[in-house]
Motif scaffolding. Structure first.
Motif, PDB file in Angstrom:
ATOM      1  N   ARG A 184       0.912  -1.287  -0.040  1.00  0.00           N
ATOM      2  CA  ARG A 184       0.114   0.036  -0.327  1.00  0.00           C
ATOM      3  C   ARG A 184       0.978   1.178   0.133  1.00  0.00           C
ATOM      4  N   LEU A 185       0.380   2.242  -0.278  1.00  0.00           N
ATOM      5  CA  LEU A 185       1.193   3.603  -0.461  1.00  0.00           C
ATOM      6  C   LEU A 185       0.385   4.760   0.470  1.00  0.00           C
ATOM      7  N   ASP A 244       3.847  -3.051   5.514  1.00  0.00           N
ATOM      8  CA  ASP A 244       3.595  -3.061   3.947  1.00  0.00           C
ATOM      9  C   ASP A 244       3.243  -1.926   3.598  1.00  0.00           C
ATOM     10  N   VAL A 245       3.512  -0.802   3.906  1.00  0.00           N
ATOM     11  CA  VAL A 245       3.467   0.722   3.417  1.00  0.00           C
ATOM     12  C   VAL A 245       4.400   1.333   3.065  1.00  0.00           C
ATOM     13  N   GLY A 287      -1.803   7.551  -3.340  1.00  0.00           N
ATOM     14  CA  GLY A 287      -1.884   6.643  -2.025  1.00  0.00           C
ATOM     15  C   GLY A 287      -2.998   6.086  -1.725  1.00  0.00           C
ATOM     16  N   ASP A 288      -2.975   5.079  -0.839  1.00  0.00           N
ATOM     17  CA  ASP A 288      -4.143   4.551  -0.416  1.00  0.00           C
ATOM     18  C   ASP A 288      -4.704   5.160   0.875  1.00  0.00           C
ATOM     19  N   TYR A 289      -3.616   5.985   1.441  1.00  0.00           N
ATOM     20  CA  TYR A 289      -3.800   6.814   2.736  1.00  0.00           C
ATOM     21  C   TYR A 289      -3.166   8.146   2.180  1.00  0.00           C
ATOM     22  N   TYR A 319      -2.009   6.411  11.850  1.00  0.00           N
ATOM     23  CA  TYR A 319      -2.416   5.185  10.729  1.00  0.00           C
ATOM     24  C   TYR A 319      -3.029   3.889  11.636  1.00  0.00           C
ATOM     25  N   THR A 334      -8.198   8.292   4.524  1.00  0.00           N
ATOM     26  CA  THR A 334      -8.115   7.090   3.537  1.00  0.00           C
ATOM     27  C   THR A 334      -8.716   7.730   2.226  1.00  0.00           C
ATOM     28  N   ARG A 335      -8.441   6.821   1.088  1.00  0.00           N
ATOM     29  CA  ARG A 335      -8.829   7.362  -0.246  1.00  0.00           C
ATOM     30  C   ARG A 335     -10.104   7.779  -0.455  1.00  0.00           C
TER      31      ARG A 335
END
Length: 310
Positions: free
Chosen positions: A2-3, A35-36, A89-91, A110, A165-166
């Motif tokens: 994720r980004l 995993d970001v 990004g996802d965030y 986060y 969030t997106r």
């Protein structure tokens, strides 16, 4: 993987570019473990110093660093919007480059989104240490006023620093109004929001770009953007003065009929005329503010113009 997109509006921040980047990367191990990965979007808002050069130096070393360079100074609001538009990004986080927004809070923010189900995690200052007292006083008065006249909650001490969030970002991007007041927009779109409090941190280097006058104009924009109460107030004053004028006319006629008093007193008459004229101009000014915002909206000019993008 994720980004996480980090949006950084910049205006004459050459001294803080690298320091900000390094401070955010202190959280890299935590986010890698979840995993970001990061992307940095520096938005140069017409800086007159070497801000662009400093960002380009970072971009040459790290492909995750991006630059949006405006053709001139458009303001922080368009800079934030440009960053949101370009973010992938996802965030998405919005942060000031002067390190008054502590990057150390990012893991906590986060966690609130991922583990607690929030759509947005925002920050607010619990004090105004380092600010001139008069500026702090008017800031508190502004938040009290706007929360009385607006249906949208705007939290006292709220910063633009937040993680979203997106879905939340897409909701913000759907509001394409020209006269933007993000503190109100963030509240207006709704969703589940969490507030994190922290003590005020003075900027690391350089000087603030927000003068008292700029803050006053920004506050005025916020009131006009999220409330029509001033228009109702102007109408109420007009009705009140009409009623007072009617009673004074009746009073003058009755006094003349019963007592034969001459209607003298030109100094008091002049004072009344000046008072009423001042109130009229004040009310016209309120209407003018709304009319000017409407004028800017209907012209449909772009929020910003990009000179260069890396």
């Amino acid at each position: 993987m994720r980004l996480l997109s980090v949006i950084v509006p910049c205006y004459n921040e050459e001294e803080n570019i690298a320091d900000f980047y390094n401070e955010v990367l202190k959280n890299e191990a935590y986010f890698k473990g979840h995993d970001v990965d990061f992307e940095f979007i520096y938005v140069n808002d017409g800086s007159k110093d070497k801000t662009v050069e400093k960002v380009k130096e970072l971009a040459a070393k790290d492909e995750r660093v991006h630059l949006i360079n405006f053709s001139r100074n458009f303001g922080k609001e368009p800079a934030m919007y440009a960053g949101l538009e370009k973010s992938k990004g996802d965030y998405v986080a919005i942060m000031d480059c002067d390190l008054q927004d502590p990057p150390a809070l990012l893991p906590q923010m986060y966690e609130a989104i991922v583990n607690e189900g929030y759509d947005s995690v925002a920050t607010r200052r619990v004090d105004r240490k380092g600010e001139p007292p008069i500026r702090s006083f008017f800031a508190r008065m502004f938040y009290r006023l706007i929360n009385k006249v607006s249906k949208t909650e705007i939290v006292d001490g709220a910063r633009d620093y937040r993680l979203m969030t997106r879905q939340f970002v897409n909701a913000i991007l759907s509001m394409k109004e020209y006269n933007r007041f993000s503190k109100g927009i963030f509240g207006w779109v709704g969703f589940k929001n969490k507030w994190i409090e922290f003590e005020n941190i003075e900027r690391m280097k350089g000087e603030t770009k927000w003068s008292f006058w700029k803050l006053f104009v920004y506050a005025l924009d916020g009131i006009v953007a999220f409330s029509t109460v001033p228009l109702a107030f102007a109408s109420l004053i007009g009705v009140l003065f009409c009623v007072l004028a009617f009673f004074f006319i009746i009073f003058t006629i009755v006094r003349k009929s019963l007592y034969g008093d001459p209607t003298s007193g030109w100094p008091s008459l002049v004072c009344i005329i000046l008072l009423v004229s001042g109130v009229q101009l004040f009310c016209i000014g309120i209407v003018g503010q709304y009319l000017s915002k409407t004028y800017l909206e209907v012209k449909k000019r772009p929020l910003y113009i990009v000179k260069e993008e890396i």
